[in-house]
Design a protein around this motif. Sequence first.
Motif, short mmCIF file in Angstrom:
data_model
loop_
_atom_site.label_atom_id
_atom_site.label_comp_id
_atom_site.label_asym_id
_atom_site.label_seq_id
_atom_site.Cartn_x
_atom_site.Cartn_y
_atom_site.Cartn_z
N PHE A 143 0.84 -1.19 0.00
CA PHE A 143 0.00 0.00 0.00
C PHE A 143 0.88 1.24 0.00
CE2 PHE A 143 -2.50 -3.36 2.03
CZ PHE A 143 -3.61 -3.35 1.20
N LEU A 144 0.55 2.18 -0.91
CA LEU A 144 1.40 3.34 -1.14
C LEU A 144 0.84 4.63 -0.54
CD1 LEU A 144 2.29 2.47 -4.82
CD2 LEU A 144 3.57 1.92 -2.76
N ARG A 145 -0.31 4.54 0.09
CA ARG A 145 -0.88 5.67 0.81
C ARG A 145 -1.80 5.10 1.90
NH1 ARG A 145 -2.73 9.86 -1.48
NH2 ARG A 145 -4.23 10.31 0.17
N PRO A 146 -2.11 5.87 2.93
CA PRO A 146 -2.91 5.34 4.04
C PRO A 146 -4.40 5.31 3.79
CG PRO A 146 -2.25 7.58 4.52
CD PRO A 146 -1.56 7.20 3.25
N ASP A 147 -4.86 6.04 2.79
CA ASP A 147 -6.30 6.12 2.59
C ASP A 147 -6.65 6.39 1.14
OD1 ASP A 147 -5.47 8.72 2.25
OD2 ASP A 147 -6.72 9.57 3.82
N LEU A 148 -7.90 6.07 0.80
CA LEU A 148 -8.54 6.51 -0.44
C LEU A 148 -9.79 7.27 0.00
CD1 LEU A 148 -7.95 3.31 -2.60
CD2 LEU A 148 -6.85 5.54 -2.86
N PRO A 160 -9.97 5.29 5.17
CA PRO A 160 -8.66 4.74 5.54
C PRO A 160 -8.54 3.28 5.10
CG PRO A 160 -9.62 5.97 7.37
CD PRO A 160 -10.69 5.88 6.32
N ILE A 161 -7.38 2.92 4.58
CA ILE A 161 -7.12 1.54 4.17
C ILE A 161 -6.61 0.76 5.39
CG2 ILE A 161 -5.77 0.03 2.67
CD1 ILE A 161 -5.47 2.42 0.75
N PRO A 162 -7.32 -0.29 5.81
CA PRO A 162 -6.84 -1.09 6.95
C PRO A 162 -5.69 -1.99 6.53
CG PRO A 162 -8.85 -2.05 6.08
CD PRO A 162 -8.60 -0.80 5.28
N SER A 163 -4.56 -1.38 6.20
CA SER A 163 -3.46 -2.10 5.56
C SER A 163 -2.93 -3.23 6.42
CB SER A 163 -2.34 -1.13 5.20
OG SER A 163 -1.92 -0.41 6.33
N GLN A 164 -2.74 -2.99 7.72
CA GLN A 164 -2.19 -4.04 8.57
C GLN A 164 -3.16 -5.21 8.70
OE1 GLN A 164 0.98 -4.14 9.59
NE2 GLN A 164 1.13 -2.24 8.38
N GLN A 165 -4.44 -4.91 8.81
CA GLN A 165 -5.43 -5.98 8.90
C GLN A 165 -5.52 -6.76 7.61
OE1 GLN A 165 -9.53 -4.75 9.51
NE2 GLN A 165 -9.99 -6.65 10.62
N LEU A 166 -5.48 -6.07 6.48
CA LEU A 166 -5.52 -6.74 5.18
C LEU A 166 -4.31 -7.64 4.99
CD1 LEU A 166 -6.89 -3.86 2.94
CD2 LEU A 166 -7.99 -6.08 3.29
N LYS A 167 -3.14 -7.16 5.39
CA LYS A 167 -1.94 -7.99 5.28
C LYS A 167 -2.05 -9.22 6.18
CE LYS A 167 1.18 -4.24 3.96
NZ LYS A 167 2.34 -3.39 4.35
N PHE A 216 -3.61 -1.11 -8.36
CA PHE A 216 -4.87 -0.37 -8.12
C PHE A 216 -4.57 1.11 -8.30
CE2 PHE A 216 -8.32 1.59 -5.93
CZ PHE A 216 -9.37 0.68 -5.87
N ILE A 217 -5.16 1.69 -9.36
CA ILE A 217 -4.87 3.07 -9.76
C ILE A 217 -6.16 3.89 -9.62
CG2 ILE A 217 -4.11 4.54 -11.66
CD1 ILE A 217 -2.75 1.89 -12.76
N ASP A 218 -6.07 5.04 -8.95
CA ASP A 218 -7.28 5.82 -8.71
C ASP A 218 -6.91 7.31 -8.59
OD1 ASP A 218 -9.74 6.81 -8.06
OD2 ASP A 218 -9.93 5.77 -6.15
N PRO A 219 -6.93 8.04 -9.71
CA PRO A 219 -6.51 9.45 -9.69
C PRO A 219 -7.33 10.32 -8.72
CG PRO A 219 -6.60 8.64 -11.95
CD PRO A 219 -7.19 7.57 -11.08
N ARG A 220 -8.63 10.11 -8.65
CA ARG A 220 -9.46 10.99 -7.83
C ARG A 220 -9.64 10.48 -6.39
NH1 ARG A 220 -14.63 12.87 -11.23
NH2 ARG A 220 -14.74 14.32 -9.49
N ARG A 221 -9.21 9.25 -6.15
CA ARG A 221 -9.19 8.66 -4.81
C ARG A 221 -10.58 8.58 -4.17
NH1 ARG A 221 -4.76 12.21 -4.00
NH2 ARG A 221 -5.78 13.17 -2.20
N PHE A 222 -11.60 8.27 -4.97
CA PHE A 222 -12.93 8.01 -4.44
C PHE A 222 -13.19 6.51 -4.28
CE2 PHE A 222 -14.04 12.33 -6.13
CZ PHE A 222 -14.41 12.88 -4.91
N GLY A 223 -12.23 5.69 -4.65
CA GLY A 223 -12.39 4.25 -4.49
C GLY A 223 -12.08 3.83 -3.07
N CYS A 224 -12.08 2.52 -2.83
CA CYS A 224 -11.73 2.04 -1.50
C CYS A 224 -11.22 0.60 -1.56
CB CYS A 224 -12.91 2.14 -0.53
SG CYS A 224 -14.36 1.15 -0.95
N ILE A 225 -10.41 0.27 -0.55
CA ILE A 225 -9.88 -1.08 -0.35
C ILE A 225 -10.11 -1.39 1.12
CG2 ILE A 225 -7.89 -2.61 -0.53
CD1 ILE A 225 -6.68 -0.60 -2.52
N LEU A 226 -10.98 -2.37 1.41
CA LEU A 226 -11.39 -2.63 2.79
C LEU A 226 -11.41 -4.12 3.07
CD1 LEU A 226 -14.34 -0.06 2.88
CD2 LEU A 226 -12.07 0.27 3.89
N TRP A 227 -11.66 -4.46 4.32
CA TRP A 227 -11.74 -5.86 4.76
C TRP A 227 -13.15 -6.17 5.23
CZ3 TRP A 227 -10.11 -10.54 4.53
CH2 TRP A 227 -10.43 -11.47 5.52
#
Length: 272
Positions: A28-33, A36-43, A107-118
């Motif tokens: 993950f290259l940023r903390p949120d879209l 917030p991306i639950p990066s640690q939980q997803l990993k 995962f590419i999202d210029p406007r950052r309205f998407g999401c990655i969640l668990w």
Amino acid sequence: MPELPEVETLRTALIPLVRNQRLIELKFLRPDLRFPIPSQQLKKEMAQTVIQDVTRTGKYLLLHNEKGAMLWHLGMSGRVVQHPHLQPEEKHTHAVFHFAPETYLHFIDPRRFGCILWVPKDEGHPLLDHLGPDPFSEEATAALFKERARTCKGPIKGFLMNATRIAGIGNIYACEALFEAGIHPMKSANKLSRPQWDRLLTEVRNVLRKSINAGGTTLRDFVNTDGSPGYFALDLAVYGREGEPCPRCGNPIVRKVHTARSTFFCKTCQKR
């Protein structure tokens, strides 16, 4: 904005790439879209597990393992593209997923309205819990929608785009389905007859199915995992065709802005 056909096209493309394959690494290259991306939980929950299936709920994609699912939403401008390595190649790349043996999805999202969640297994999620039925589901019937629209005095186009009533239909396909059904987009939803609902649901499914078969509609950002665009834009009857002749009667297509969205229709073929 990617709508149901674009998300279904992506789901179909992902299945041979990731189903029954191990997800080796999540980067993950940023903390949120949008959230917030639950990066640690997803990993913790996804890394080194096998993807059992890829499903779609409305405009949401779910990559399932035995513990639950990673939820993806493309937002306004998101896309998932396959590249040959883990390092990002394109601007606005916010996450990279390495699947066995050597599949890298960016995962590419210029406007950052998407999401990655668990989403834990057998538990609900606020983004999914209140969605209406999928247009292709057995639950989606003309009788159900006529009943749900009984107290809705707003335009039928707005009803179609309300995900709590029917999931996955956005601006493009609402305009196209209403044209094919011969229904004015500003007609009050509670004024539709049962035969009109029968026709409209049929055309919603027809338009969505045609777009899925064509690989979706590319107007700005959406492309498939291999970078190929969708071609349904070439078959759009009214959307984006203001001033052009109606394919049925030849009169010019009209554009009207309602609730900050453009609505395209034919005044002759879609009488109010």
